[in-house]
Scaffold this motif. Structure first.
Motif, PDB file in Angstrom:
ATOM      1  N   ALA A 403       0.734  -1.132  -0.036  1.00 22.85           N
ATOM      2  CA  ALA A 403       0.030  -0.165   0.215  1.00 22.85           C
ATOM      3  C   ALA A 403       0.843   1.322  -0.142  1.00 22.85           C
ATOM      4  CB  ALA A 403      -0.849   0.104   1.250  1.00 22.85           C
ATOM      5  N   GLU A 404       2.080   1.198   0.849  1.00 25.14           N
ATOM      6  CA  GLU A 404       2.626   2.365   0.819  1.00 25.14           C
ATOM      7  C   GLU A 404       3.481   2.703  -0.686  1.00 25.14           C
ATOM      8  OE1 GLU A 404       6.650   4.534   3.063  1.00 25.14           O
ATOM      9  OE2 GLU A 404       5.858   2.653   3.764  1.00 25.14           O
ATOM     10  N   VAL A 405       3.840   1.680  -1.320  1.00 30.72           N
ATOM     11  CA  VAL A 405       4.359   1.645  -2.516  1.00 30.72           C
ATOM     12  C   VAL A 405       3.366   2.359  -3.619  1.00 30.72           C
ATOM     13  CG1 VAL A 405       5.308   0.620  -4.389  1.00 30.72           C
ATOM     14  CG2 VAL A 405       6.211  -0.314  -2.320  1.00 30.72           C
ATOM     15  N   LEU A 406       2.277   2.097  -3.507  1.00 27.24           N
ATOM     16  CA  LEU A 406       1.162   2.357  -4.299  1.00 27.24           C
ATOM     17  C   LEU A 406       0.951   4.058  -3.985  1.00 27.24           C
ATOM     18  CD1 LEU A 406      -1.799  -0.034  -4.159  1.00 27.24           C
ATOM     19  CD2 LEU A 406      -0.340   0.322  -6.034  1.00 27.24           C
ATOM     20  N   LEU A 407       0.781   4.440  -2.732  1.00 25.59           N
ATOM     21  CA  LEU A 407       0.932   5.676  -2.338  1.00 25.59           C
ATOM     22  C   LEU A 407       2.203   6.609  -2.630  1.00 25.59           C
ATOM     23  CD1 LEU A 407      -0.413   5.146   1.224  1.00 25.59           C
ATOM     24  CD2 LEU A 407      -1.660   6.419  -0.387  1.00 25.59           C
ATOM     25  N   THR A 408       3.228   5.988  -2.853  1.00 29.69           N
ATOM     26  CA  THR A 408       4.594   6.770  -3.263  1.00 29.69           C
ATOM     27  C   THR A 408       4.502   6.836  -4.782  1.00 29.69           C
ATOM     28  OG1 THR A 408       5.950   5.771  -1.464  1.00 29.69           O
ATOM     29  CG2 THR A 408       7.000   6.417  -3.551  1.00 29.69           C
ATOM     30  N   LEU A 409       3.934   5.995  -5.388  1.00 25.80           N
ATOM     31  CA  LEU A 409       3.729   6.183  -6.964  1.00 25.80           C
ATOM     32  C   LEU A 409       2.767   7.215  -7.175  1.00 25.80           C
ATOM     33  CD1 LEU A 409       3.992   5.306  -9.878  1.00 25.80           C
ATOM     34  CD2 LEU A 409       2.382   3.532  -9.640  1.00 25.80           C
ATOM     35  N   ALA A 410       1.410   7.119  -6.387  1.00 19.49           N
ATOM     36  CA  ALA A 410       0.665   8.053  -6.637  1.00 19.49           C
ATOM     37  C   ALA A 410       1.193   9.591  -6.399  1.00 19.49           C
ATOM     38  CB  ALA A 410      -0.768   7.962  -5.882  1.00 19.49           C
ATOM     39  N   GLU A 411       1.742   9.714  -5.243  1.00 20.32           N
ATOM     40  CA  GLU A 411       1.939  11.171  -4.784  1.00 20.32           C
ATOM     41  C   GLU A 411       3.215  11.648  -5.810  1.00 20.32           C
ATOM     42  OE1 GLU A 411       4.013  13.427  -1.236  1.00 20.32           O
ATOM     43  OE2 GLU A 411       3.582  11.480  -1.031  1.00 20.32           O
ATOM     44  N   ALA A 412       4.184  10.757  -6.166  1.00 17.69           N
ATOM     45  CA  ALA A 412       5.366  11.210  -7.075  1.00 17.69           C
ATOM     46  C   ALA A 412       4.850  11.562  -8.356  1.00 17.69           C
ATOM     47  CB  ALA A 412       6.539  10.265  -7.027  1.00 17.69           C
ATOM     48  N   GLU A 413       3.911  10.416  -8.921  1.00 16.77           N
ATOM     49  CA  GLU A 413       3.459  11.030 -10.290  1.00 16.77           C
ATOM     50  C   GLU A 413       2.627  11.914 -10.358  1.00 16.77           C
ATOM     51  OE1 GLU A 413       2.474  10.122 -14.350  1.00 16.77           O
ATOM     52  OE2 GLU A 413       4.064   9.501 -13.065  1.00 16.77           O
ATOM     53  N   ASN A 414       1.783  12.455  -9.450  1.00 13.80           N
ATOM     54  CA  ASN A 414       1.245  13.566  -9.370  1.00 13.80           C
ATOM     55  C   ASN A 414       1.755  14.870  -9.195  1.00 13.80           C
ATOM     56  OD1 ASN A 414      -1.672  14.879  -9.118  1.00 13.80           O
ATOM     57  ND2 ASN A 414      -0.815  15.668  -7.213  1.00 13.80           N
ATOM     58  N   GLU A 415       2.997  14.747  -8.414  1.00  9.99           N
ATOM     59  CA  GLU A 415       3.896  15.743  -8.471  1.00  9.99           C
ATOM     60  C   GLU A 415       4.496  16.378  -9.858  1.00  9.99           C
ATOM     61  OE1 GLU A 415       4.111  18.089  -5.898  1.00  9.99           O
ATOM     62  OE2 GLU A 415       2.682  16.988  -4.958  1.00  9.99           O
ATOM     63  N   VAL A 416       4.889  15.260 -10.594  1.00 14.16           N
ATOM     64  CA  VAL A 416       5.465  15.209 -12.018  1.00 14.16           C
ATOM     65  C   VAL A 416       4.579  15.604 -13.118  1.00 14.16           C
ATOM     66  CG1 VAL A 416       6.839  14.170 -13.564  1.00 14.16           C
ATOM     67  CG2 VAL A 416       7.340  13.807 -11.055  1.00 14.16           C
ATOM     68  N   ASN A 417       3.417  14.650 -13.046  1.00 10.54           N
ATOM     69  CA  ASN A 417       2.529  14.956 -14.098  1.00 10.54           C
ATOM     70  C   ASN A 417       0.997  15.160 -13.730  1.00 10.54           C
ATOM     71  OD1 ASN A 417       4.584  14.264 -16.408  1.00 10.54           O
ATOM     72  ND2 ASN A 417       4.437  12.117 -15.615  1.00 10.54           N
ATOM     73  N   GLY A 418       0.823  15.505 -12.720  1.00  7.94           N
ATOM     74  CA  GLY A 418      -0.604  15.710 -12.178  1.00  7.94           C
ATOM     75  C   GLY A 418      -1.330  14.421 -11.995  1.00  7.94           C
ATOM     76  N   PRO A 419      -2.587  14.541 -11.901  1.00  3.60           N
ATOM     77  CA  PRO A 419      -3.504  13.241 -11.650  1.00  3.60           C
ATOM     78  C   PRO A 419      -3.828  12.384 -12.777  1.00  3.60           C
ATOM     79  CG  PRO A 419      -4.900  15.314 -11.501  1.00  3.60           C
ATOM     80  CD  PRO A 419      -3.423  15.915 -11.893  1.00  3.60           C
ATOM     81  N   THR A 420      -2.919  11.664 -13.169  1.00  4.69           N
ATOM     82  CA  THR A 420      -2.960  10.879 -14.346  1.00  4.69           C
ATOM     83  C   THR A 420      -3.719   9.675 -13.938  1.00  4.69           C
ATOM     84  OG1 THR A 420      -0.948   9.519 -13.788  1.00  4.69           O
ATOM     85  CG2 THR A 420      -0.644  11.499 -15.199  1.00  4.69           C
ATOM     86  N   ASN A 421      -4.424   8.676 -15.019  1.00  7.43           N
ATOM     87  CA  ASN A 421      -4.998   7.713 -14.657  1.00  7.43           C
ATOM     88  C   ASN A 421      -3.860   6.716 -13.732  1.00  7.43           C
ATOM     89  OD1 ASN A 421      -7.016   8.280 -16.451  1.00  7.43           O
ATOM     90  ND2 ASN A 421      -6.177   7.137 -18.158  1.00  7.43           N
TER      91      ASN A 421
END
Length: 540
Positions: A403-421
């Motif tokens: 679950a933490e890895v999923l949260l890491t991916l979500a946060e980092a990707e959002n910071e780079v590219n915004g709320p992608t799929n």
């Protein structure tokens, strides 16, 4: 006679001649890892990382105000991780030095070297998070020939050292381990911790590292390690129980096994409910109303005290994780009902509930109306046995889960590219397990950031993550300069004879935070006394 070799012990050189003795040495290095609960300053075990945060407080203990007010200095800090981390780092360096020339097979050597790099990275990551930077040592120093009075490296150099070690570990460690090796690091553990390190660096050093965090986390979610881990679906609370250790979600955990090495979390944190001495705990640390209120309604609606329906029944129809994370008034516990109110439905006299706020006869009763529920297993004894010995659980402490890895991916990707799929998918997978609806479409980057931060707080609550999130998000001034509150529950008799609970938010403790000083701990004065080149953190 001088040539006779002892047969009852192994020489330093002999450790590296057989796999069994080398593994025994490495096991001792693994034992240097600590969970959230460990001894400090002569006190019993405490959840140290959570007490710096807005999630939990401690009242009435000797050092409680140190946590609430950051009321300490470099000689009296309640948490000193400097010296013992360097002891552990030295042991990892000894392993790395000796394994390279060991006669062991290349396969065995590479695996053990992978263990050593992983562990050294873990120890340095702790120094990085608590102190901002560290003295970088890549070999066992000899005080007779080496300069031991070294200065700290920059935060950037410290980061790169940690990343390099995790990368070297990932190149050598296996994807999975046998049952006999459970607890040893894997490729996924090294990459998962590397992603977490990059995420932390994105907040405290440079936002460019968010891209590295997303790229690394993606390996475990959609890349080469896809399918190795998955969210545990057999109960959120049960995921942390001893009988479910090494489940599909666990990527790395610290091993405990009662009675050989046991966790005293049950003893220290369980409610002081009356019963035999082995049935009740000491309840040292109490979750705040701030944390309790963070959990949504099961509909996905934020909990709101100004909503009459919510306020009338605040513990009904909440996010499933609420019930697994907290003990609250009216919750079943050890075949009884746990009343955290200041009285009970059958005894309306105030202050006579041994588990309730303001209880006169149990100083360890809750000060907030809540007890910690995460990790608590009703089947595990706590307190003392009939011979006066402490008892507890053998459950492992989970350092990293999927679950933490999923949260890491979500946060980092959002910071780079915004709320992608990809961001939506990661967050919604976690919310689905909690029984919540998916996030609404059309969120912008800032709105998604708020949602992700909420999700991290409730999903990883009381797991020792919140303090490091506060650091990297730089929200200490906002969340730690507020008074800690609790929920005072009082049973009141109505005109028709019925008894109903009433709920009131109340002041519990004053909290203060001074930025930028309090984002890092002070370097212990004892360490600086020994090393004239060791600088202090700002304002300490």
């Amino acid at each position: 006679m001088d040539n006779i070799k002892p047969t009852s012990s192994v020489t330093d050189e002999g450790i590296w001649l057989t796999e069994s003795s080398a593994m025994l040495f490495m096991s001792k290095v693994y034992r240097e890892l600590d969970g959230t609960y460990y001894k400090v300053n002569g006190l019993n075990d405490h959840a140290l990382d959570i007490l710096f945060t807005d999630d939990c407080i401690q009242i009435g203990e000797k050092d409680s105000n140190k946590w609430n007010l950051f009321d300490f200095n470099s000689s009296s800090a309640p948490l000193d991780r400097w010296g013992n981390r360097y002891t552990a780092i030295r042991r990892a360096n000894i392993a790395l030095k000796n394994l390279s020339d060991s006669p062991l097979s290349e396969k065995v050597k590479e695996r053990l070297i992978g263990d050593a790099y992983f562990l050294r990275a873990m120890f340095y990551l702790e120094l990085f998070r608590y102190y901002g930077s560290a003295i970088l040592i890549d070999k066992p120093l000899d005080r007779n020939t080496d300069d031991i009075f070294l200065a700290r490296a920059t935060p950037e150099a410290t980061l790169q050292f940690i990343i390099s070690d995790f990368q070297k570990a990932a190149e050598r460690l296996p994807i999975t381990v046998s049952d006999e090796e459970l607890g040893r690091a894997t490729k996924g553990a090294a990459l998962g911790m590397m992603a977490a390190t990059y995420l932390y660096a994105g907040g405290v050093i440079d936002a460019k590292y968010y891209a590295d965090a997303a790229k690394t986390a993606r390996i475990l979610v959609n890349g080469d390690l896809k399918g190795t881990y998955s969210l545990y679906q057999e109960g959120f609370a049960e995921m942390f129980y001893e009988e479910n250790e090494h489940n599909s979600e666990v990527i790395f955990d610290i091993q405990y096994a009662y009675p050989y090495r046991w966790s005293s979390a049950q003893t220290v944190l369980a409610p002081p409910q009356p019963g035999t001495p082995a049935e009740y705990g000491w309840s040292k640390d109490h979750p705040t109303a701030s944390l309790a209120d963070e959990f949504e309604m099961i509909t996905g609606e934020p909990f709101d005290w100004s909503n009459p329906e919510h306020a009338a029944a605040p513990y009904e129809n909440r996010d499933k994780r609420f019930y697994a994370t907290l003990h609250y008034n009216g919750k079943p516990w050890k075949n009884k009902i746990l009343y955290t109110a200041q009285n009970t439905p059958t005894n309306l006299n105030l202050k006579e509930n041994p588990n309730g706020m303001y209880s006169a006869d149990k100083p360890s009763c809750t000060k907030t109306g809540y007890y910690i529920g995460k990790y608590m297993n009703e089947k595990v004894l706590c307190g003392y046995d009939n011979r006066g010995r402490g008892v507890g659980g053998g459950h492992n402490f989970i350092v990293l889960r999927y679950a933490e890895v999923l949260l890491t991916l979500a946060e980092a990707e959002n910071e780079v590219n915004g709320p992608t799929n990809e961001v939506y998918s990661a967050i919604n997978e976690i919310r689905a397990r909690a029984g919540l609806p998916g996030l609404p479409s059309g969120l912008n980057k800032d709105e998604m950031r708020t949602r992700i931060r909420h999700e991290r707080r409730v999903e990883l609550a009381l797991e020792g993550k919140r303090w490091f999130d506060i650091q990297r998000w730089k929200i200490g001034e906002e969340v730690l300069n507020k008074d800690a509150e609790g929920c005072l529950v009082t049973y009141v008799k109505q005109l028709d004879g019925s008894v109903v609970p009433t709920y009131e938010k109340v002041f519990v403790a004053k909290k203060t935070f001074m930025a930028p000083r309090d984002y890092l701990l002070p370097i212990p004065q004892s360490a600086r006394d020994k090393n004239p080149n060791l600088d202090q953190n700002p304002m300490w």
